[in-house]
Design a protein around this motif. Structure first.
Motif, PDB file in Angstrom:
ATOM      1  N   THR A 175     -71.050   1.141   6.900  1.00 37.40           N
ATOM      2  CA  THR A 175     -70.291   0.131   6.215  1.00 37.40           C
ATOM      3  C   THR A 175     -69.901  -0.383   4.854  1.00 37.40           C
ATOM      4  O   THR A 175     -69.284  -1.079   4.617  1.00 37.40           O
ATOM      5  CB  THR A 175     -70.551  -1.411   7.331  1.00 37.40           C
ATOM      6  OG1 THR A 175     -71.895  -1.309   6.904  1.00 37.40           O
ATOM      7  CG2 THR A 175     -70.288  -0.988   8.578  1.00 37.40           C
ATOM      8  N   LYS A 176     -70.809   0.669   4.174  1.00 41.32           N
ATOM      9  CA  LYS A 176     -70.740   0.499   2.691  1.00 41.32           C
ATOM     10  C   LYS A 176     -69.806   1.269   1.920  1.00 41.32           C
ATOM     11  O   LYS A 176     -69.524   1.250   0.777  1.00 41.32           O
ATOM     12  CB  LYS A 176     -72.346   0.797   2.168  1.00 41.32           C
ATOM     13  CG  LYS A 176     -73.168  -0.469   2.139  1.00 41.32           C
ATOM     14  CD  LYS A 176     -74.561  -0.218   1.682  1.00 41.32           C
ATOM     15  CE  LYS A 176     -75.375  -1.373   1.745  1.00 41.32           C
ATOM     16  NZ  LYS A 176     -76.764  -0.943   0.996  1.00 41.32           N
ATOM     17  N   SER A 291     -73.362  -7.788   7.603  1.00 40.55           N
ATOM     18  CA  SER A 291     -74.938  -7.683   7.562  1.00 40.55           C
ATOM     19  C   SER A 291     -75.327  -7.803   6.072  1.00 40.55           C
ATOM     20  O   SER A 291     -74.387  -7.760   5.371  1.00 40.55           O
ATOM     21  CB  SER A 291     -75.195  -6.185   7.981  1.00 40.55           C
ATOM     22  OG  SER A 291     -74.873  -5.340   7.048  1.00 40.55           O
ATOM     23  N   ARG A 292     -76.595  -7.801   5.828  1.00 41.32           N
ATOM     24  CA  ARG A 292     -77.100  -7.962   4.620  1.00 41.32           C
ATOM     25  C   ARG A 292     -77.117  -6.430   3.869  1.00 41.32           C
ATOM     26  O   ARG A 292     -76.937  -6.462   2.672  1.00 41.32           O
ATOM     27  CB  ARG A 292     -78.488  -8.359   4.504  1.00 41.32           C
ATOM     28  CG  ARG A 292     -78.469  -9.853   4.751  1.00 41.32           C
ATOM     29  CD  ARG A 292     -79.935 -10.481   4.718  1.00 41.32           C
ATOM     30  NE  ARG A 292     -80.773 -10.212   3.725  1.00 41.32           N
ATOM     31  CZ  ARG A 292     -82.112 -10.429   3.790  1.00 41.32           C
ATOM     32  NH1 ARG A 292     -82.606 -10.860   4.725  1.00 41.32           N
ATOM     33  NH2 ARG A 292     -82.712 -10.142   2.551  1.00 41.32           N
ATOM     34  N   LYS A 297     -71.878   1.338  12.009  1.00 44.11           N
ATOM     35  CA  LYS A 297     -70.607   1.196  12.377  1.00 44.11           C
ATOM     36  C   LYS A 297     -70.022  -0.132  12.332  1.00 44.11           C
ATOM     37  O   LYS A 297     -70.899  -0.996  11.966  1.00 44.11           O
ATOM     38  CB  LYS A 297     -70.251   1.806  13.979  1.00 44.11           C
ATOM     39  CG  LYS A 297     -71.031   0.837  14.737  1.00 44.11           C
ATOM     40  CD  LYS A 297     -70.955   1.355  16.402  1.00 44.11           C
ATOM     41  CE  LYS A 297     -71.589   0.682  17.214  1.00 44.11           C
ATOM     42  NZ  LYS A 297     -71.279   1.427  18.618  1.00 44.11           N
ATOM     43  N   CYS A 298     -68.586  -0.415  12.125  1.00 43.07           N
ATOM     44  CA  CYS A 298     -68.151  -1.627  12.246  1.00 43.07           C
ATOM     45  C   CYS A 298     -68.250  -2.372  13.584  1.00 43.07           C
ATOM     46  O   CYS A 298     -67.944  -1.953  14.445  1.00 43.07           O
ATOM     47  CB  CYS A 298     -66.779  -1.605  12.006  1.00 43.07           C
ATOM     48  SG  CYS A 298     -65.779  -3.023  12.057  1.00 43.07           S
ATOM     49  N   PRO A 299     -69.040  -3.491  13.316  1.00 41.67           N
ATOM     50  CA  PRO A 299     -69.320  -4.304  14.922  1.00 41.67           C
ATOM     51  C   PRO A 299     -67.805  -4.516  15.600  1.00 41.67           C
ATOM     52  O   PRO A 299     -67.940  -4.626  16.680  1.00 41.67           O
ATOM     53  CB  PRO A 299     -69.878  -5.467  14.190  1.00 41.67           C
ATOM     54  CG  PRO A 299     -70.394  -4.950  13.054  1.00 41.67           C
ATOM     55  CD  PRO A 299     -69.492  -4.175  12.395  1.00 41.67           C
ATOM     56  N   LEU A 300     -66.709  -4.726  14.887  1.00 43.29           N
ATOM     57  CA  LEU A 300     -65.438  -5.120  15.769  1.00 43.29           C
ATOM     58  C   LEU A 300     -64.595  -3.983  15.847  1.00 43.29           C
ATOM     59  O   LEU A 300     -63.709  -3.985  16.610  1.00 43.29           O
ATOM     60  CB  LEU A 300     -64.891  -5.987  15.181  1.00 43.29           C
ATOM     61  CG  LEU A 300     -66.026  -7.402  14.893  1.00 43.29           C
ATOM     62  CD1 LEU A 300     -64.879  -8.626  14.071  1.00 43.29           C
ATOM     63  CD2 LEU A 300     -66.114  -8.064  16.243  1.00 43.29           C
ATOM     64  N   CYS A 305     -62.509  -4.359   6.180  1.00 45.51           N
ATOM     65  CA  CYS A 305     -62.755  -4.572   4.966  1.00 45.51           C
ATOM     66  C   CYS A 305     -62.821  -3.500   3.980  1.00 45.51           C
ATOM     67  O   CYS A 305     -62.610  -3.533   2.922  1.00 45.51           O
ATOM     68  CB  CYS A 305     -64.562  -5.072   5.068  1.00 45.51           C
ATOM     69  SG  CYS A 305     -65.763  -3.750   5.498  1.00 45.51           S
ATOM     70  N   MET A 306     -62.815  -2.177   4.572  1.00 45.36           N
ATOM     71  CA  MET A 306     -62.472  -1.127   3.583  1.00 45.36           C
ATOM     72  C   MET A 306     -61.170  -0.353   3.900  1.00 45.36           C
ATOM     73  O   MET A 306     -60.385  -0.095   3.238  1.00 45.36           O
ATOM     74  CB  MET A 306     -63.705   0.166   3.981  1.00 45.36           C
ATOM     75  CG  MET A 306     -64.911   0.107   3.476  1.00 45.36           C
ATOM     76  SD  MET A 306     -64.726   0.068   1.545  1.00 45.36           S
ATOM     77  CE  MET A 306     -66.679  -0.006   1.021  1.00 45.36           C
TER      78      MET A 306
END
Length: 320
Positions: A175-176, A291-292, A297-300, A305-306
């Motif tokens: 996710t980064k 997340s911090r 993976k993307c939770p949804l 976001c990307m």
């Protein structure tokens, strides 16, 4: 005066301890400054002139505690604040000052999308731990010292040596990182040649991107970390995600387009520090941050976001 500074991990967090160490050494000229970290992060303080001795965490904590006791420190500056550092301080029993992690505020901010953590940079949060010694922020960038005398002629093909954009495509968590298709699209819009940087874990990604992009060289998994840092230091500009190499780039004051997906810099206090030209790229979503530190993976499942990140501002910033 003899001072031990402790931070075990990770790359980015240790990079942001360098102003603390520098300020201690320069503002307390008679002090002897030691730094304790994991062996894996030794390279961050190699060649650092402000550290008198580098200690490495041993396999058994008792060995590290005995080593610390033998040094007879006057102060321990705990910039990690976890169980191991608590045990060290308990057993060594010298004066100490500990970084406040604000765990509850960060958890509530993430869970309920509240803004309970002031957007104070991690460097400034760290420096609060040494304020009792009269040490103040010198307002200078982070420190990183390249280990060898590298040459562009040995690291890059001829067409890339007259100016390039460094694109750091690696990051620990999915996710980064941008999807390859998004990186390809950005690369094909850039006017300058692009050098892709990252570890062996993203070498295949780099191969795919380079194969579908014009004037892109994949150095992922080919250059060492020190060589990658050298290439970052010589770049016209840097595009990077929330990862250690992007943070190291801040030591060289190159323009940085810092791209954020599921994580946000203000929650952790790790926005680019003391860099004159910066673009923070990220979009407002109800689900962000998820997340911090990043997720696999993307939770949804949509990864908006990307996937929905505007490309033009990144291209224009990096190309100017």
């Amino acid at each position: 005066m003899k001072i031990l500074v402790i931070r075990f991990s990770s790359m980015g967090d240790i990079i942001y301890t360098t102003p603390v160490v520098r300020c201690l050494k320069k503002q307390l000229p008679n002090a002897e400054i030691h730094f304790l970290t994991k062996p894996a992060f030794k390279y961050i303080y190699d060649n650092n002139p402000y550290v008198d001795k580098l200690l490495l965490l041993k396999d058994k904590l008792a060995g590290t505690i005995n080593e610390i006791k033998a040094e007879k420190y006057d102060y321990i500056i705990d910039l990690h604040n976890n169980l191991r550092t608590t045990l060290i301080k308990f057993n060594v029993r010298v004066k100490s000052s500990t970084y406040k992690k604000q765990r509850i505020q960060k958890w509530l901010s993430l869970k309920f999308k509240l803004k309970l953590v002031p957007p104070v940079h991690l460097v400034d949060r760290y420096l609060k731990t040494v304020a009792f010694l009269g040490v103040k922020n010198d307002e200078q960038p982070i420190d990183y010292y390249i280990k060898a005398d590298h040459k562009l002629s040995k690291l890059l093909p001829p067409s890339y040596r007259d100016g390039y954009i460094a694109f750091i495509i690696g990051a620990t968590h999915f996710t980064k990182r941008m999807p390859n298709s998004k990186i390809i699209s950005i690369c094909n819009q850039l006017k300058h040649p692009v050098v892709l940087l990252g570890g062996n874990d993203v070498k295949a990604n780099g191969d795919e991107i380079a194969a579908q992009s014009d004037n892109v060289y994949n150095a992922c998994g080919i250059t060492t970390l020190d060589e990658s840092v050298f290439l970052v230091s010589k770049a016209k500009s840097v595009i990077g995600f929330d990862t250690g190499l992007t943070h190291i780039a801040e030591a060289f004051d190159v323009p940085i387009a810092s791209v954020w997906g599921g994580t946000v810099p203000e929650l952790l206090g790790v926005q680019p520090y003391k860099v004159k030209e910066v673009l923070i790229a990220g979009i407002d979503l109800d689900c962000r941050p998820c997340s911090r530190f990043g997720l696999e993976k993307c939770p949804l499942g949509h990864f908006k976001c990307m996937n929905d990140m505007p490309e033009r501002p990144i291209v224009d910033f990096a190309d100017r």
